[in-house]
Motif scaffolding. Structure first.
Motif, PDB file in Angstrom:
ATOM      1  N   MET A 114     115.872  61.714  19.273  1.00  0.00           N
ATOM      2  CA  MET A 114     116.067  62.822  20.177  1.00  0.00           C
ATOM      3  C   MET A 114     115.651  62.410  21.584  1.00  0.00           C
ATOM      4  O   MET A 114     114.602  61.832  21.785  1.00  0.00           O
ATOM      5  CB  MET A 114     115.227  64.008  19.695  1.00  0.00           C
ATOM      6  CG  MET A 114     115.278  65.165  20.639  1.00  0.00           C
ATOM      7  SD  MET A 114     114.170  66.476  20.111  1.00  0.00           S
ATOM      8  CE  MET A 114     115.362  67.730  19.822  1.00  0.00           C
ATOM      9  N   ARG A 115     116.452  62.707  22.564  1.00  0.00           N
ATOM     10  CA  ARG A 115     116.129  62.383  23.951  1.00  0.00           C
ATOM     11  C   ARG A 115     115.551  63.607  24.626  1.00  0.00           C
ATOM     12  O   ARG A 115     115.970  64.718  24.380  1.00  0.00           O
ATOM     13  CB  ARG A 115     117.384  61.942  24.688  1.00  0.00           C
ATOM     14  CG  ARG A 115     117.878  60.606  24.212  1.00  0.00           C
ATOM     15  CD  ARG A 115     119.203  60.254  24.764  1.00  0.00           C
ATOM     16  NE  ARG A 115     119.343  60.652  26.154  1.00  0.00           N
ATOM     17  CZ  ARG A 115     120.340  60.265  26.925  1.00  0.00           C
ATOM     18  NH1 ARG A 115     121.270  59.495  26.441  1.00  0.00           N
ATOM     19  NH2 ARG A 115     120.417  60.666  28.170  1.00  0.00           N
ATOM     20  N   ASN A 116     114.575  63.382  25.484  1.00  0.00           N
ATOM     21  CA  ASN A 116     114.034  64.520  26.213  1.00  0.00           C
ATOM     22  C   ASN A 116     114.520  64.474  27.655  1.00  0.00           C
ATOM     23  O   ASN A 116     115.277  63.602  28.041  1.00  0.00           O
ATOM     24  CB  ASN A 116     112.501  64.558  26.124  1.00  0.00           C
ATOM     25  CG  ASN A 116     111.840  63.387  26.817  1.00  0.00           C
ATOM     26  OD1 ASN A 116     112.472  62.638  27.547  1.00  0.00           O
ATOM     27  ND2 ASN A 116     110.560  63.229  26.587  1.00  0.00           N
ATOM     28  N   ALA A 117     114.085  65.417  28.451  1.00  0.00           N
ATOM     29  CA  ALA A 117     114.592  65.548  29.812  1.00  0.00           C
ATOM     30  C   ALA A 117     114.281  64.325  30.674  1.00  0.00           C
ATOM     31  O   ALA A 117     115.014  64.027  31.606  1.00  0.00           O
ATOM     32  CB  ALA A 117     114.018  66.802  30.460  1.00  0.00           C
ATOM     33  N   GLN A 132     101.457  61.502  24.947  1.00  0.00           N
ATOM     34  CA  GLN A 132     101.095  61.387  23.538  1.00  0.00           C
ATOM     35  C   GLN A 132     101.768  62.458  22.684  1.00  0.00           C
ATOM     36  O   GLN A 132     101.779  62.355  21.464  1.00  0.00           O
ATOM     37  CB  GLN A 132      99.575  61.441  23.380  1.00  0.00           C
ATOM     38  CG  GLN A 132      98.915  60.197  23.932  1.00  0.00           C
ATOM     39  CD  GLN A 132      97.414  60.337  24.051  1.00  0.00           C
ATOM     40  OE1 GLN A 132      96.851  61.428  23.992  1.00  0.00           O
ATOM     41  NE2 GLN A 132      96.746  59.210  24.242  1.00  0.00           N
ATOM     42  N   ARG A 133     102.338  63.450  23.330  1.00  0.00           N
ATOM     43  CA  ARG A 133     103.044  64.522  22.617  1.00  0.00           C
ATOM     44  C   ARG A 133     104.506  64.581  23.038  1.00  0.00           C
ATOM     45  O   ARG A 133     105.088  65.652  23.144  1.00  0.00           O
ATOM     46  CB  ARG A 133     102.365  65.860  22.896  1.00  0.00           C
ATOM     47  CG  ARG A 133     101.005  65.953  22.268  1.00  0.00           C
ATOM     48  CD  ARG A 133     100.248  67.126  22.852  1.00  0.00           C
ATOM     49  NE  ARG A 133      98.886  67.195  22.374  1.00  0.00           N
ATOM     50  CZ  ARG A 133      97.898  66.434  22.818  1.00  0.00           C
ATOM     51  NH1 ARG A 133      98.114  65.536  23.745  1.00  0.00           N
ATOM     52  NH2 ARG A 133      96.683  66.562  22.333  1.00  0.00           N
ATOM     53  N   MET A 134     105.079  63.421  23.276  1.00  0.00           N
ATOM     54  CA  MET A 134     106.470  63.352  23.714  1.00  0.00           C
ATOM     55  C   MET A 134     107.368  64.122  22.749  1.00  0.00           C
ATOM     56  O   MET A 134     107.187  64.065  21.540  1.00  0.00           O
ATOM     57  CB  MET A 134     106.937  61.894  23.791  1.00  0.00           C
ATOM     58  CG  MET A 134     108.282  61.762  24.451  1.00  0.00           C
ATOM     59  SD  MET A 134     108.959  60.089  24.482  1.00  0.00           S
ATOM     60  CE  MET A 134     107.573  59.060  24.616  1.00  0.00           C
ATOM     61  N   ASN A 135     108.301  64.853  23.303  1.00  0.00           N
ATOM     62  CA  ASN A 135     109.256  65.673  22.549  1.00  0.00           C
ATOM     63  C   ASN A 135     108.602  66.864  21.860  1.00  0.00           C
ATOM     64  O   ASN A 135     109.155  67.406  20.911  1.00  0.00           O
ATOM     65  CB  ASN A 135     110.041  64.843  21.532  1.00  0.00           C
ATOM     66  CG  ASN A 135     110.907  63.804  22.209  1.00  0.00           C
ATOM     67  OD1 ASN A 135     111.488  64.075  23.251  1.00  0.00           O
ATOM     68  ND2 ASN A 135     110.976  62.626  21.638  1.00  0.00           N
ATOM     69  N   GLN A 136     107.418  67.238  22.309  1.00  0.00           N
ATOM     70  CA  GLN A 136     106.728  68.410  21.769  1.00  0.00           C
ATOM     71  C   GLN A 136     106.395  69.350  22.922  1.00  0.00           C
ATOM     72  O   GLN A 136     106.132  68.909  24.045  1.00  0.00           O
ATOM     73  CB  GLN A 136     105.424  68.018  21.088  1.00  0.00           C
ATOM     74  CG  GLN A 136     105.583  67.119  19.889  1.00  0.00           C
ATOM     75  CD  GLN A 136     104.222  66.740  19.317  1.00  0.00           C
ATOM     76  OE1 GLN A 136     103.245  67.462  19.461  1.00  0.00           O
ATOM     77  NE2 GLN A 136     104.173  65.581  18.680  1.00  0.00           N
ATOM     78  N   LEU A 137     106.392  70.611  22.630  1.00  0.00           N
ATOM     79  CA  LEU A 137     105.957  71.599  23.600  1.00  0.00           C
ATOM     80  C   LEU A 137     104.438  71.588  23.634  1.00  0.00           C
ATOM     81  O   LEU A 137     103.788  71.668  22.597  1.00  0.00           O
ATOM     82  CB  LEU A 137     106.469  72.983  23.203  1.00  0.00           C
ATOM     83  CG  LEU A 137     106.087  74.130  24.120  1.00  0.00           C
ATOM     84  CD1 LEU A 137     106.707  73.927  25.503  1.00  0.00           C
ATOM     85  CD2 LEU A 137     106.547  75.438  23.533  1.00  0.00           C
ATOM     86  N   SER A 148     101.278  73.577  25.134  1.00  0.00           N
ATOM     87  CA  SER A 148     100.912  74.823  25.802  1.00  0.00           C
ATOM     88  C   SER A 148      99.903  74.554  26.906  1.00  0.00           C
ATOM     89  O   SER A 148      99.175  73.555  26.883  1.00  0.00           O
ATOM     90  CB  SER A 148     100.321  75.820  24.796  1.00  0.00           C
ATOM     91  OG  SER A 148      99.016  75.431  24.429  1.00  0.00           O
ATOM     92  N   LYS A 149      99.865  75.466  27.863  1.00  0.00           N
ATOM     93  CA  LYS A 149      98.897  75.365  28.947  1.00  0.00           C
ATOM     94  C   LYS A 149      97.484  75.365  28.376  1.00  0.00           C
ATOM     95  O   LYS A 149      96.639  74.578  28.805  1.00  0.00           O
ATOM     96  CB  LYS A 149      99.085  76.516  29.927  1.00  0.00           C
ATOM     97  CG  LYS A 149      98.065  76.506  31.053  1.00  0.00           C
ATOM     98  CD  LYS A 149      98.216  77.699  31.958  1.00  0.00           C
ATOM     99  CE  LYS A 149      97.653  78.901  31.262  1.00  0.00           C
ATOM    100  NZ  LYS A 149      97.584  80.103  32.095  1.00  0.00           N
ATOM    101  N   ASP A 150      97.233  76.208  27.374  1.00  0.00           N
ATOM    102  CA  ASP A 150      95.893  76.278  26.783  1.00  0.00           C
ATOM    103  C   ASP A 150      95.499  74.957  26.130  1.00  0.00           C
ATOM    104  O   ASP A 150      94.361  74.500  26.286  1.00  0.00           O
ATOM    105  CB  ASP A 150      95.818  77.410  25.760  1.00  0.00           C
ATOM    106  CG  ASP A 150      95.903  78.783  26.413  1.00  0.00           C
ATOM    107  OD1 ASP A 150      95.611  78.895  27.623  1.00  0.00           O
ATOM    108  OD2 ASP A 150      96.268  79.734  25.711  1.00  0.00           O
ATOM    109  N   ASP A 151      96.423  74.328  25.407  1.00  0.00           N
ATOM    110  CA  ASP A 151      96.129  73.039  24.775  1.00  0.00           C
ATOM    111  C   ASP A 151      95.873  71.963  25.829  1.00  0.00           C
ATOM    112  O   ASP A 151      94.952  71.152  25.697  1.00  0.00           O
ATOM    113  CB  ASP A 151      97.276  72.599  23.863  1.00  0.00           C
ATOM    114  CG  ASP A 151      97.373  73.418  22.598  1.00  0.00           C
ATOM    115  OD1 ASP A 151      96.402  74.142  22.269  1.00  0.00           O
ATOM    116  OD2 ASP A 151      98.423  73.343  21.927  1.00  0.00           O
TER     117      ASP A 151
END
Length: 83
Positions: free
Chosen positions: A1-4, A50-55, A57-60
């Protein structure tokens, strides 16, 4: 999967555009030359890489990057390195 960003993750590095981020060494290069970032900016970039292709959150992100400091949310800005 490619990201932006069209980023590619290798075992110890993430490449995006002319940049290469070496995760374990906490080092960013642009076309082979070192790019100097402040520690908080580098921590933010590493947390996202380290979380490529994952959402993320601001809190995380805030919990990981601003562990010991009280962030000023109104002034928190993320800027991408200039190409």
């Amino acid at each position: 999967m490619r990201n932006a960003l069209n980023a590619k993750q290798h075992s110890n590095a993430v490449a995006f555009g002319p940049f290469r981020l070496f995760l374990a060494e906490r080092r960013l290069e642009k076309e082979g030359a070192p790019v100097h970032l402040g520690s908080r900016a580098l921590d933010t970039l590493l947390a996202l890489a380290q979380r490529m292709n994952q959402l993320v959150s601001k809190d995380d992100l805030m919990a990981e990057v601003w562990v010991q400091a009280e962030p000023n949310i109104g002034k928190a800005t993320i800027r991408w390195p200039q190409r």
